[in-house]
Write an enzyme that holds these catalytic residues in place. Structure first.
Site, PDB file in Angstrom:
ATOM      1  N   ASP A   1       0.819  -1.209   0.000  1.00 51.09           N
ATOM      2  CA  ASP A   1       0.000   0.000   0.000  1.00 51.09           C
ATOM      3  C   ASP A   1       0.854   1.261   0.000  1.00 51.09           C
ATOM      4  OD1 ASP A   1      -3.134  -0.667   0.679  1.00 51.09           O
ATOM      5  OD2 ASP A   1      -1.752  -2.225   1.330  1.00 51.09           O
TER       6      ASP A   1
ATOM      7  N   ASN B   1       2.169  -2.944   4.163  1.00 50.49           N
ATOM      8  CA  ASN B   1       1.201  -3.853   3.556  1.00 50.49           C
ATOM      9  C   ASN B   1       0.253  -4.343   4.647  1.00 50.49           C
ATOM     10  OD1 ASN B   1       0.294  -5.229   1.119  1.00 50.49           O
ATOM     11  ND2 ASN B   1       0.985  -7.118   2.074  1.00 50.49           N
TER      12      ASN B   1
END
Length: 364
Positions: free
Chosen positions: A252, A262
Site C-alpha cells: 500500500d 502492507n
C-alpha cells in the site's frame, strides 16, 4: 445486481470480474462488493462521488491501486455533475478530493490519484463543462489502463525470479480485485504460470478481514492455479518444513528507503522468510512508491473498528467490554525485502538499493 453487470463497453480490466469500472453511458461507477465474496458475486452502481467515499471506507473496494482508480472515477463523476464556471468547478473538485483522501490514509495510491486528477482539473477548468468532463473521464481511464499495464509488466519481471518448481506464499489479496486488473503479487504468480513454471500457492487467510481466504484463493481458483489456504499462524510451520520457496506480496506504500507497508501480518511473514532463507519480494506499481516519505516510520497506519476483530457476522468472538486493537497495516523494514518489482524495473532494499535508482535523470 448479482453476476457480472452489463456495461456500455468492454471492461478496462480485461477480466471476467473486476474491482471497479466506469460505465460512461450511464455515468455510473460499478464495483464488486468484495465483502461478500466468495459466497455472493454482487456488483453495485454508484452515481455520486460521496457514495465512493463510503465504498472505500467500508471496503466494498480495497487494495491500494483499486482504491486510487475508484477515487479517480469519483472525481471524473464529480466533473460531470458540476456544470458551473471555473471557480465553482475547482471548488467542488477540491472538496471532493479532500473527502476522498481521508477515506483510507495508508494507501498512497489514493492521494497519488487525487493529485493527478487535480492537475488535470486545473488544466481543463476553463473549458465548457461537457469537454471538461470528457477530459477528466479520459484521465481516470488512463490511470486505470496504465495500472493494468503496470501489473502485467511487474508480473513478467517478478516471474523471472520464481523457481521453475515453487510453492509460493502470499499474504492478503494483491490480485485483480486489488488493482485495475491482473494484479501485483498475483500478477507475478499468473505470469510465472504463463511461463510454464510449476507453481502452487499457499494463501494466508489474512485475519481479520480474511482477504486471502475469501479473495486470493477465489481468484486463483478461477484461473485453475493450485492453491491452499492456511491460517496466518501456520506460516511458520510450513517455513520450518521447507515447503515454501518464494514469497510475494503487494504493498500500500513503499517509502523512499525501501520500507514497505502492507496488510497487517506481512512483517511477520518477512521475518520468517529471512530466518529460513526464502526470498521475500514485493510487487507494486510505481504509484505506490512515496519518495516524499523518508521511511516506514512516517507511514500513517489506519486503525479500524474493534468490531472487525470482535465479531464475525453475527457471531461474537470477543465479549463486549473487552478491548481489541486493529491496525490494518504493518511496515516491513527494507532489510527484510529481497526485491521490489515495479513496472519501471526492480530494486533490492535488502542490498541497500532504494526506489530512487529507478528514477530517470530528469526526475532526479
Amino acid at each position: 445486481m448479482s453476476g457480472r453487470p452489463e456495461l456500455s463497453r468492454a471492461p478496462l480490466s480485461g477480466a471476467d470480474y473486476f474491482a471497479v469500472e466506469f460505465d460512461p453511458e450511464r455515468a455510473e461507477i460499478v464495483m464488486l462488493d468484495q465483502r461478500l465474496l466468495p459466497v455472493q458475486i454482487v456488483y453495485y452502481r454508484y452515481a455520486k462521488p460521496d457514495q465512493i467515499v463510503d465504498a472505500i471506507r467500508d471496503m466494498v473496494v480495497r487494495g491500494a491501486p483499486a482504491i486510487g482508480i475508484a477515487a479517480a472515477y469519483a472525481l471524473a463523476l464529480q466533473a460531470r455533475l458540476e456544470r458551473g464556471d471555473e471557480r465553482s468547478f475547482l471548488l467542488a473538485h477540491g472538496v471532493a478530493g479532500r473527502i476522498l483522501g481521508r477515506a483510507r490514509p495508508t494507501a498512497v495510491n489514493l492521494g497519488w490519484a487525487i493529485a493527478r486528477m487535480s492537475t488535470r482539473a486545473a488544466a481543463v477548468a476553463k473549458l465548457p463543462w461537457e469537454e471538461r468532463a470528457q477530459r477528466m473521464q479520459a484521465e481516470a481511464e488512463a490511470i486505470h489502463t496504465e495500472d493494468v499495464a503496470a501489473c502485467k509488466a511487474m508480473g513478467r519481471l517478478g516471474a523471472e525470479r520464481v523457481p521453475e518448481r515453487a510453492t509460493i506464499l502470499t499474504h492478503c489479496n494483491a490480485g485483480a480485485l486489488a488493482t485495475g486488473g491482473y494484479g501485483t503479487a498475483l500478477g507475478v504468480i499468473r505470469a510465472a504460470v504463463a511461463l510454464g513454471k510449476q507453481v502452487r500457492v499457499l494463501a494466508d487467510e489474512t485475519r481479520p478481514y480474511l482477504q486471502g481466504a475469501r479473495l486470493t484463493a477465489w481468484e486463483l481458483f478461477q484461473d485453475r492455479i493450485e492453491v491452499e489456504v492456511i491460517t496466518d499462524s501456520m506460516a511458520a510451520y510450513f517455513f520450518g518444513k521447507g515447503e515454501i520457496d518464494f514469497c510475494v506480496v503487494g504493498s500500500d506504500r513503499v517509502a523512499a528507503n525501501g520500507d514497505v507497508a502492507n496488510k497487517i501480518g506481512t512483517y511477520g511473514v518477512a521475518v520468517l522468510a529471512k530466518e529460513h532463507g526464502v526470498p521475500f519480494t514485493v510487487a507494486a506499481p510505481w504509484s505506490t512508491v512515496d519518495l516524499q516519505c523518508a521511511s516506514g516510520a512516517e507511514i500513517p497506519i489506519e486503525e479500524r473498528s474493534r468490531d472487525e476483530i470482535a465479531r464475525l457476522g453475527d457471531l461474537v468472538l470477543v465479549a463486549d467490554g473487552i478491548g481489541c486493537r486493529h491496525p490494518a497495516f504493518d511496515v516491513t523494514p527494507a532489510r527484510l525485502v529481497s526485491e521490489v518489482f515495479t513496472e519501471r524495473g526492480a530494486f533490492s532494499p535488502a542490498r541497500g538499493e532504494t526506489p530512487a535508482i529507478l528514477l530517470t535523470p530528469r526526475e532526479r
